[in-house]
Design a protein around this motif. Structure first.
Motif, mmCIF file in Angstrom:
data_model
loop_
_atom_site.group_PDB
_atom_site.id
_atom_site.type_symbol
_atom_site.label_atom_id
_atom_site.label_comp_id
_atom_site.label_asym_id
_atom_site.label_seq_id
_atom_site.Cartn_x
_atom_site.Cartn_y
_atom_site.Cartn_z
ATOM 1 N N HIS A 2 -14.905 -7.497 2.687
ATOM 2 C CA HIS A 2 -13.829 -6.570 3.023
ATOM 3 C C HIS A 2 -14.328 -5.131 2.927
ATOM 4 O O HIS A 2 -13.983 -4.280 3.742
ATOM 5 C CB HIS A 2 -12.635 -6.797 2.085
ATOM 6 C CG HIS A 2 -11.942 -8.091 2.317
ATOM 7 N ND1 HIS A 2 -10.917 -8.550 1.514
ATOM 8 C CD2 HIS A 2 -12.142 -9.050 3.254
ATOM 9 C CE1 HIS A 2 -10.500 -9.725 1.959
ATOM 10 N NE2 HIS A 2 -11.233 -10.050 3.008
ATOM 11 N N LYS A 50 -7.699 -5.727 4.029
ATOM 12 C CA LYS A 50 -7.195 -6.942 3.391
ATOM 13 C C LYS A 50 -5.858 -7.366 4.006
ATOM 14 O O LYS A 50 -5.639 -8.549 4.281
ATOM 15 C CB LYS A 50 -7.022 -6.715 1.890
ATOM 16 C CG LYS A 50 -8.323 -6.584 1.127
ATOM 17 C CD LYS A 50 -8.033 -6.373 -0.345
ATOM 18 C CE LYS A 50 -9.321 -6.269 -1.153
ATOM 19 N NZ LYS A 50 -9.047 -6.122 -2.598
ATOM 20 N N SER A 51 -4.978 -6.413 4.174
ATOM 21 C CA SER A 51 -3.662 -6.741 4.723
ATOM 22 C C SER A 51 -3.766 -7.250 6.160
ATOM 23 O O SER A 51 -3.093 -8.214 6.536
ATOM 24 C CB SER A 51 -2.758 -5.517 4.684
ATOM 25 O OG SER A 51 -2.460 -5.176 3.364
ATOM 26 N N ARG A 104 -5.155 -10.702 6.121
ATOM 27 C CA ARG A 104 -4.173 -11.637 5.587
ATOM 28 C C ARG A 104 -3.082 -11.929 6.609
ATOM 29 O O ARG A 104 -2.733 -13.082 6.860
ATOM 30 C CB ARG A 104 -3.555 -11.032 4.323
ATOM 31 C CG ARG A 104 -2.573 -11.934 3.635
ATOM 32 C CD ARG A 104 -1.927 -11.184 2.492
ATOM 33 N NE ARG A 104 -0.816 -11.904 1.915
ATOM 34 C CZ ARG A 104 0.156 -11.337 1.226
ATOM 35 N NH1 ARG A 104 0.146 -10.049 1.032
ATOM 36 N NH2 ARG A 104 1.126 -12.051 0.714
ATOM 37 N N ARG A 105 -2.532 -10.864 7.190
ATOM 38 C CA ARG A 105 -1.445 -11.063 8.153
ATOM 39 C C ARG A 105 -1.935 -11.760 9.418
ATOM 40 O O ARG A 105 -1.212 -12.530 10.045
ATOM 41 C CB ARG A 105 -0.797 -9.720 8.472
ATOM 42 C CG ARG A 105 0.039 -9.218 7.312
ATOM 43 C CD ARG A 105 0.391 -7.755 7.427
ATOM 44 N NE ARG A 105 1.106 -7.292 6.229
ATOM 45 C CZ ARG A 105 1.275 -6.028 5.902
ATOM 46 N NH1 ARG A 105 0.781 -5.079 6.672
ATOM 47 N NH2 ARG A 105 1.920 -5.689 4.815
ATOM 48 N N LEU A 160 -4.309 -13.988 9.485
ATOM 49 C CA LEU A 160 -4.473 -15.402 9.140
ATOM 50 C C LEU A 160 -3.123 -16.113 9.127
ATOM 51 O O LEU A 160 -3.014 -17.269 9.545
ATOM 52 C CB LEU A 160 -5.155 -15.534 7.769
ATOM 53 C CG LEU A 160 -6.632 -15.160 7.719
ATOM 54 C CD1 LEU A 160 -7.172 -15.326 6.305
ATOM 55 C CD2 LEU A 160 -7.445 -16.014 8.679
ATOM 56 N N ILE A 161 -2.115 -15.402 8.637
ATOM 57 C CA ILE A 161 -0.768 -15.986 8.651
ATOM 58 C C ILE A 161 -0.336 -16.242 10.091
ATOM 59 O O ILE A 161 0.206 -17.308 10.420
ATOM 60 C CB ILE A 161 0.226 -15.044 7.940
ATOM 61 C CG1 ILE A 161 -0.071 -15.009 6.437
ATOM 62 C CG2 ILE A 161 1.650 -15.492 8.183
ATOM 63 C CD1 ILE A 161 0.723 -13.956 5.666
#
Length: 222
Positions: free
Chosen positions: A192, A207-208, A211-212, A214-215
């Motif tokens: 990251h 990171k966000s 993460r989002r 991947l969601i």
DNA sequence: GGTCACCTTGGTGGACGCGA
DNA sequence: TCGCGTCCACCAAGGTGACC
């Protein structure tokens, strides 16, 4: 060990210590991302890799050496991403090259890109090692599980490439910048922090976004 | 959606104890 | 004294929740 034997042949001087995280599971998507971040080398190199694979199929050991020199650092990076441990990553790469050499004749450019084929073998081998590691940790693991060697068969690997199409399609739905972040993290193996530094973004944003993304991918894949 | 802060996890290096 | 194994603290990186 065949793998060790072959590594010796590839690097007679025994110099195998190089870390350079970068790889490709899906050439087309990766090429677009790399284009975004300013790296065109992969697309140019893809043809050379395929040519080298065909040469390997004809018994040209120097061709395998060329592939090793060009891709092994990145392959170790990708394997390390999966296996976490450097030693296991090197083992996976060595095994992958043994398989590549042994089954190069089965590579069919019509069915997929050379880089895709190579990295599919590597990823499969890494996952097999990962399973073996877990199996040794849990002695009560069922004995009748599918043997890893079956999945190591490049024909099987090639057949599974179609499964990646769904993921590829879902990646296409992401905005280019988000897609780039995901691939930088999970294909090139960048941390990251490295991604944040390269793109000039706060690490929290990286990171966000990952993460989002991947969601979103999970939802897309069902 | 962007950012920050906190928590968790895994790796690494040093300190320490034990046996040859 | 040396080699080896274990334990522990520290640090880096990833993951997650919450705030703006």
């Amino acid at each position: 060990m065949q793998a060790e034997k072959y590594t010796e042949a590839l690097h007679p001087e025994g110099n195998r210590r190089r870390i350079l995280p970068l790889g490709a599971g899906c050439r087309a998507a990766t090429a677009r991302v790399l284009e975004t971040v300013g790296d065109f080398a992969l697309t140019q190199k893809a043809g050379e890799i395929e040519a080298a694979l065909l040469a390997c199929a004809a018994g040209d050991k120097s061709a395998l050496r060329r592939i090793y020199d060009a891709e092994s650092p990145r392959m170790i990076g990708v394997a390390q991403r999966l296996l976490k441990r450097r030693a296991l990553a090197e083992e996976a790469v060595q095994d992958a090259f043994v398989l590549i050499w042994r089954h190069a004749a089965r590579f069919d450019p019509q069915r997929g890109a050379g880089l895709t084929w190579i990295y599919a073998i590597l990823r499969n081998r890494a996952l097999s090692i990962l399973r073996d590691e877990k199996r040794t940790e849990t002695s009560e693991a069922p004995l009748g599980e599918e043997m890893a060697s079956e999945e190591d068969d490049p024909e099987t690997v090639m057949s599974k490439l179609s499964d990646a199409r769904a993921l590829h399609a879902c990646l296409e739905t992401l905005p280019p910048q988000r897609r780039g972040l995901v691939l930088l993290a999970f294909v090139q193996g960048l941390t990251h922090g490295e991604i944040a530094g390269r793109l000039g973004l706060p690490i929290g944003s990286v990171k966000s976004w990952i993460r989002r993304s991947l969601i979103a991918l999970k939802e897309c894949l069902g």
